[in-house]
Motif scaffolding. Structure first.
Motif, mmCIF file in Angstrom:
data_model
loop_
_atom_site.group_PDB
_atom_site.id
_atom_site.type_symbol
_atom_site.label_atom_id
_atom_site.label_comp_id
_atom_site.label_asym_id
_atom_site.label_seq_id
_atom_site.Cartn_x
_atom_site.Cartn_y
_atom_site.Cartn_z
ATOM 1 N N UNK A 21 0.697 -1.266 0.104
ATOM 2 C CA UNK A 21 -0.050 0.034 -0.152
ATOM 3 C C UNK A 21 0.805 1.130 -0.007
ATOM 4 N N UNK A 22 0.402 2.370 -0.641
ATOM 5 C CA UNK A 22 1.078 3.684 -0.753
ATOM 6 C C UNK A 22 0.021 4.586 -0.013
ATOM 7 N N UNK A 23 0.694 5.420 1.077
ATOM 8 C CA UNK A 23 -0.277 6.459 1.626
ATOM 9 C C UNK A 23 0.042 7.746 0.965
ATOM 10 N N UNK A 24 -0.691 8.334 0.126
ATOM 11 C CA UNK A 24 -0.496 9.224 -0.815
ATOM 12 C C UNK A 24 -0.292 10.707 -0.086
ATOM 13 N N UNK A 25 -0.448 10.792 1.064
ATOM 14 C CA UNK A 25 -0.457 12.064 1.784
ATOM 15 C C UNK A 25 -0.561 11.830 3.215
ATOM 16 N N UNK A 26 0.443 12.189 4.020
ATOM 17 C CA UNK A 26 0.638 11.845 5.388
ATOM 18 C C UNK A 26 1.674 12.758 6.132
#
Length: 584
Positions: free
Chosen positions: A71-76
């Protein structure tokens, strides 16, 4: 990559040389063709080299499990988890997150360039792939005091860093709309360095989206309605579907997502506290919610992987395919997102909910980052809030589990011309204390809907400038809470009847702990238990909600160290309704 390494990879793909590792008996989730494929997967040098029938020096028997991209968290904002990047990795890797695009906006507002450097250095050589979006708006607006000011010249050298892949959320919409030179310089620098530019379009209408897209800003994570999602998609934006701690909008936003437009959508957490990451999860939680609400499982995984990779130009991330990095998951169930094992660059990094081995902090922050609380002692005289004879006040009314507030005008209790909190009406005093430059600024206001019946709470997590924000039922406890924050070098406190009853120290810029995530989690649990002592019984987290009450780019009304701020009018207003604002 050198020629010999490329030759080796080609030889493995051509089946002339055995792979380093082969995964057999797995069901591959193909995010390109939207199907499940049963085949071997060859890995060499941490990269997928082929799908088909392969031999390898090491064999992983997937035993019928699903093989999906990580998974890729696109904005954190990693800082919102209140732990260092290494400890953050210990928490999110078991949840299948192998890459994040982190915007160090929070620590940059406190420590400027030093804060960005710290986050880059602290995230180096850890199993989690941490990419950086440069903070575009420090400070977020000119209507508050932050710890730093970052110009385009401050940011420009960071584009030499390979892991800096974007210009982070552009939240100063008026600066873009008015063609402000300083903002345009930042946009042009990002574009000339081939970086994508993220948006922050809270409350921005259709024409505002036209402006953002024309300026080269290609995404937004601030949608709160399905129609806002549609508006942005129709104009070519990527929409980041957010499910964090304060903003829980995903279920609503999914109403706008269908098989025709899902490829322009990706998942983000934005601001998610440590306890929620541990108890709910990260992007895996977003995927679960999406599947539960009717999104096809493969589409949900596609949004969590390939879509984010493509938007950010991560050409070797987001898929199980030859030439892609071997960041992948083994799952027992797609629908339930039951993660058995997590791999980064072909190596196992987490299994059954734990990293293996545990990742440790290796970087000691600079002293100036560790000593960021610069305030004078606060007395109750500093908290006097005068209200005129008409008793009418402009009030911040909170919306549970949302960072948006409502602007309420109502009569309040006064005594000797001073505002008095009312438990009956749930009107509490709110204070924002500037803590970076010892200006002595204290913004005072009234907040409705927090539900405290005694005591006070305070924190240095106060987006985006991260001054001290405190609220309570009486001035004595509010004063003690603010002074206690100074005593623990930043963090979160709960005060009850003149005593400090719980605290969490966050000495790194007043935002991040230097301890393990387990110890931080334990202190958070004690803080949550302490809320019962001051009468809180709501179904939301008051610490998280409080941390967004000083954010003057989110509608409708907020409080900064300079006073009450009307976000719609983009100007300060007096607490007393009908009175003319006097600037500090």
């Amino acid at each position: 990559m050198d020629k010999n390494k490329l030759k080796k990879r080609i030889a493995v793909a051509a089946k002339k040389t055995p792979a380093d590792t082969v995964i057999k008996n797995g069901r591959i989730l193909d995010v390109f063709s939207h199907e499940i494929v049963e085949a071997d997967i060859a890995i060499v040098d941490g990269v997928f080299a082929g799908i088909g029938s392969f031999a390898g020096e090491k064999v992983i028997d997937a035993k019928g499990k699903f093989v999906t991209p990580g998974f890729i968290d696109g904005h954190v904002h990693i800082e919102s988890a209140m732990v260092t990047p290494a400890e953050f990795a210990n928490v999110v890797l078991p949840h299948g997150v192998t890459s994040v695009i982190a915007d160090p906006h929070e620590i940059a507002n406190v420590s400027g360039v030093d804060g960005i450097k710290f986050m880059l250095d602290a995230s180096e050589n850890i199993p989690l792939n941490v990419f950086i979006g440069l903070p575009s708006c420090v400070p977020a607006t000119p209507f508050e005091n932050a710890g730093a000011v970052l110009t385009d010249e401050d940011l420009l050298p960071f584009y030499n860093e390979e892991r800096v892949i974007s210009l982070g959320e552009v939240m100063d919409f008026p600066a873009v709309f008015q063609g402000n030179d300083a903002m345009l310089d930042k946009l042009l620098d990002a574009a000339s360095n081939n970086r994508v530019i993220d948006g922050h379009a809270a409350g921005v209408d259709e024409n505002g989206i036209n402006v953002y897209m024309t300026a080269g800003i290609r995404s937004d994570h601030e949608c709160t309605t399905a129609e806002q999602v549609r508006d942005r998609l129709r104009r070519g934006m990527y929409v980041m579907l957010r499910e964090g701690s304060a903003s829980r909008d995903l279920k609503t936003l999914l109403q706008a997502v269908n098989e025709n437009n899902a490829r322009r959508c990706l998942f983000v957490t934005d601001d998610k506290h440590l306890d929620d990451l541990i108890e709910e999860g990260s992007i895996d939680h977003n995927v679960k919610i999406s599947i539960e609400h009717g999104i096809h499982p493969i589409t949900a995984f596609q949004m969590a992987t390939l879509n984010a990779a493509e938007y950010f130009g991560l050409k070797t991330k987001g898929a199980i395919a030859p030439g892609y990095d071997a960041d992948f998951l083994l799952l027992d169930s797609l629908e339930d997102v039951t993660i058995h094992e997590v791999f980064v660059n072909g190596e196992s990094v987490a299994m059954n909910g734990k990293t293996m081995p545990k990742i440790k902090n290796t970087l000691t922050p600079a002293e100036k980052i560790m000593n960021s609380i610069q305030i004078h002692e606060i007395s109750t005289d500093d908290l006097r809030l005068e209200i005129g004879e008409n008793q009418k006040a402009n009030i911040i009314s909170v919306i549970p589990n949302s960072i948006v507030t409502e602007h309420k005008i109502d009569a309040v209790d006064i005594r000797n011309g001073l505002f008095q909190p009312s438990l009956e009406k749930d009107y509490l005093k709110l204070a924002v204390v500037e803590r970076h430059h010892q200006t002595g600024n204290i913004g005072l206001g009234i907040i409705h809907g927090l539900g405290l019946t005694s005591g006070a709470i305070a924190t240095t997590i106060a987006h985006d400038s991260h001054n001290i924000i405190a609220t309570g039922t009486n001035d004595q406890d509010i004063m003690l809470a603010i002074n206690s924050i100074k005593g623990i070098n930043g963090g979160i406190v709960v005060v009850h009847e003149g005593k400090l009853i719980a605290s969490l120290s966050l000495p790194i810029a007043g935002l991040v702990s230097d301890r393990s995530f387990e110890k931080v989690y334990s202190d958070l649990q004690r803080l949550n238990q302490a809320l019962a002592h001051i009468g809180f019984s709501g179904d939301f987290n008051p610490f998280i909600l409080l941390s967004f009450m000083a954010l003057p780019v989110i509608p409708e009304i907020k409080l900064t160290d300079k006073g009450l701020f009307d976000v719609k009018e983009f100007k300060h207003i007096p607490v007393e309704a009908g009175k003319i604002y006097s600037s500090k």
